[in-house]
Design an enzyme around this catalytic site. Structure first.
Site, PDB file in Angstrom:
ATOM      1  N   PRO A   1       4.887  38.959 -24.193  1.00  0.00           N
ATOM      2  CA  PRO A   1       6.153  38.296 -24.513  1.00  0.00           C
ATOM      3  C   PRO A   1       5.970  37.261 -25.615  1.00  0.00           C
ATOM      4  CG  PRO A   1       5.273  37.454 -22.427  1.00  0.00           C
ATOM      5  CD  PRO A   1       4.371  38.583 -22.859  1.00  0.00           C
ATOM      6  N   ASP A   2       7.038  37.038 -26.409  1.00  0.00           N
ATOM      7  CA  ASP A   2       6.961  35.891 -27.317  1.00  0.00           C
ATOM      8  C   ASP A   2       7.324  34.642 -26.513  1.00  0.00           C
ATOM      9  OD1 ASP A   2       9.714  35.853 -27.154  1.00  0.00           O
ATOM     10  OD2 ASP A   2      10.095  36.421 -29.230  1.00  0.00           O
ATOM     11  N   PHE A   3       7.575  33.548 -27.190  1.00  0.00           N
ATOM     12  CA  PHE A   3       7.819  32.299 -26.464  1.00  0.00           C
ATOM     13  C   PHE A   3       9.299  31.979 -26.333  1.00  0.00           C
ATOM     14  CE2 PHE A   3       3.548  32.124 -28.016  1.00  0.00           C
ATOM     15  CZ  PHE A   3       2.849  31.578 -26.964  1.00  0.00           C
ATOM     16  N   ARG A   4      10.056  32.151 -27.434  1.00  0.00           N
ATOM     17  CA  ARG A   4      11.393  31.562 -27.481  1.00  0.00           C
ATOM     18  C   ARG A   4      12.534  32.566 -27.454  1.00  0.00           C
ATOM     19  NH1 ARG A   4       7.857  28.637 -30.261  1.00  0.00           N
ATOM     20  NH2 ARG A   4       7.612  26.484 -29.561  1.00  0.00           N
TER      21      ARG A   4
ATOM     22  N   GLN B   1      -0.507  32.384 -35.291  1.00  0.00           N
ATOM     23  CA  GLN B   1      -0.346  31.407 -34.210  1.00  0.00           C
ATOM     24  C   GLN B   1      -0.735  32.052 -32.882  1.00  0.00           C
ATOM     25  OE1 GLN B   1       3.709  29.170 -35.045  1.00  0.00           O
ATOM     26  NE2 GLN B   1       3.709  31.196 -35.939  1.00  0.00           N
ATOM     27  N   ASN B   2      -1.059  33.346 -32.932  1.00  0.00           N
ATOM     28  CA  ASN B   2      -1.271  34.075 -31.678  1.00  0.00           C
ATOM     29  C   ASN B   2      -2.679  33.855 -31.125  1.00  0.00           C
ATOM     30  OD1 ASN B   2       1.249  34.951 -32.184  1.00  0.00           O
ATOM     31  ND2 ASN B   2       0.675  37.019 -32.820  1.00  0.00           N
TER      32      ASN B   2
ATOM     33  N   ASP C   1      -3.963  36.163 -28.936  1.00  0.00           N
ATOM     34  CA  ASP C   1      -4.344  37.434 -28.309  1.00  0.00           C
ATOM     35  C   ASP C   1      -5.492  38.137 -29.030  1.00  0.00           C
ATOM     36  OD1 ASP C   1      -3.066  38.722 -30.556  1.00  0.00           O
ATOM     37  OD2 ASP C   1      -1.148  38.619 -29.500  1.00  0.00           O
TER      38      ASP C   1
ATOM     39  N   HIS D   1      -3.808  28.454 -33.566  1.00  0.00           N
ATOM     40  CA  HIS D   1      -3.613  27.843 -32.248  1.00  0.00           C
ATOM     41  C   HIS D   1      -4.756  28.159 -31.289  1.00  0.00           C
ATOM     42  CE1 HIS D   1       0.970  27.315 -33.148  1.00  0.00           C
ATOM     43  NE2 HIS D   1       0.201  26.468 -33.794  1.00  0.00           N
TER      44      HIS D   1
ATOM     45  N   SER E   1       9.184  32.170 -35.049  1.00  0.00           N
ATOM     46  CA  SER E   1      10.407  31.367 -35.179  1.00  0.00           C
ATOM     47  C   SER E   1      10.203  30.215 -36.155  1.00  0.00           C
ATOM     48  CB  SER E   1      10.811  30.818 -33.808  1.00  0.00           C
ATOM     49  OG  SER E   1       9.779  29.980 -33.306  1.00  0.00           O
TER      50      SER E   1
END
Ligand code: OAD
Length: 278
Positions: A13-16, A86-87, A89, A106, A181
């Site tokens: 899933p993404d965050f927002r 920013q991932n 994974d 991140h 985003s």
């Protein structure tokens, strides 16, 4: 520059995104606000929610998406200066991108440190704790403080490599931004670091990063009469990458990378203590 949107097709899933994003699925943790799960002060007071989530997010269950293969294709062609993500994974590496081409802004699960004495803890040790549902505590004598994977929490500094590689932006002649985003600083401010005549292509489900961003950055201009270099392709990242490759005459090469991956069906991302991903 990439974000969670390049990995949603892998099932992460993404965050927002309303409804499907991670931040709208955290009720069970009774957090004061969704982002608290990635805040150091909250972790210190209540580490369990992050530890439970870390088990779900632990690399190992997912395969790269077409967008990750697109990045590899750019690299194969000698065109990729760097992929800033920013991932957390690591799917770029699973798709075959060399580590030096990736800036994981991140952080990652690759290493863990004590939040007080900074002692390094082995990946396997951390994994064992997380999968056993235990809160990881420093093993150094007389410490016992919390240990945390080197994922950048809100309020923490980004890895040094992020700042070291930032000069890439001055040398780029195209910026592609996908699946983010552009809400989190300082990452989102990078869009402004390329030269003023450098084209900037956004491939995303929605327009993002327009107008003034925070104190320092000026975002995309897709609509004003003065616009001259920003393009928004509003689509899924994977479809956007296919479209771009069609226009470039690269679609077959892209699909070869995707199909090779399907055929070899590699075990999904799996961090090893040595630093490589299998
Ligand atoms: P967000 O969830 O904030 O944004 C994802 C963006 O991708 C949204 O604009 C979605 O519409 C879009 N999107 C989702 N799936 C897509 C798809 N298949 N194709 C195209 N677009 C798609 O994720 P990020 O911008 O990555 O930080 O979030 C940035 C940071 O906020 C994360 O790294 C994380 C979070 O708090 C930390 O944990 C430190």
């Amino acid at each position: 520059m990439t974000g969670a949107g390049i990995s949603t097709a892998a099932g992460i899933p993404d965050f927002r995104s309303p409804g499907t994003g991670l931040y709208s699925q955290l009720e069970k943790y009774n957090l004061p606000h969704p982002q608290a799960i990635f805040e150091l002060d909250y972790y210190k007071s209540n580490p369990q929610p992050f530890c439970t989530l870390a088990k779900e997010l632990w690399p190992g269950n997912y395969s790269p998406t077409l967008s990750h293969h697109f990045l590899k294709l750019l690299h194969n062609k000698g065109l990729l200066m760097r992929s800033f993500t920013q991932n957390i994974d690591g799917l770029e590496l699973v798709a075959g991108l060399p580590e030096e081409k990736l800036i994981a802004a991140h952080g990652s699960f690759h290493k863990s440190h004590c939040i007080e004495c900074k002692q390094l803890h082995a990946l396997e040790w951390m994994k064992e704790k997380i999968f056993a549902g235990e809160v990881p505590r420093c093993t150094k004598a007389d410490c016992g403080a919390l240990v945390k994977p080197d994922i950048v929490f809100f309020g923490e500094a980004l890895p040094e490599r992020f700042f070291e590689a930032m000069s890439d932006f001055h040398n780029a002649d195209l910026l592609i931004v996908m699946g983010t985003s552009l809400k989190v600083q300082p990452f989102c401010l990078l869009t402004d670091k390329v030269g003023k005549t450098v084209p900037r292509l956004l491939i995303n489900r929605e327009k993002v990063g327009e107008g003034v961003m925070g104190m320092f950055g000026y975002g995309f201009d897709f609509v004003s009469e003065n616009r001259y270099r920003d393009v928004a392709h509003l689509d899924d990242c994977d479809s956007g990458c296919v479209k771009l490759c069609e226009l470039l005459g690269w679609k077959d090469e892209l699909m070869e990378l995707v199909n090779d991956d399907d055929e070899s069906n590699p075990p999904a991302a799996f961090w090893t203590p040595g630093g490589s991903l299998y």
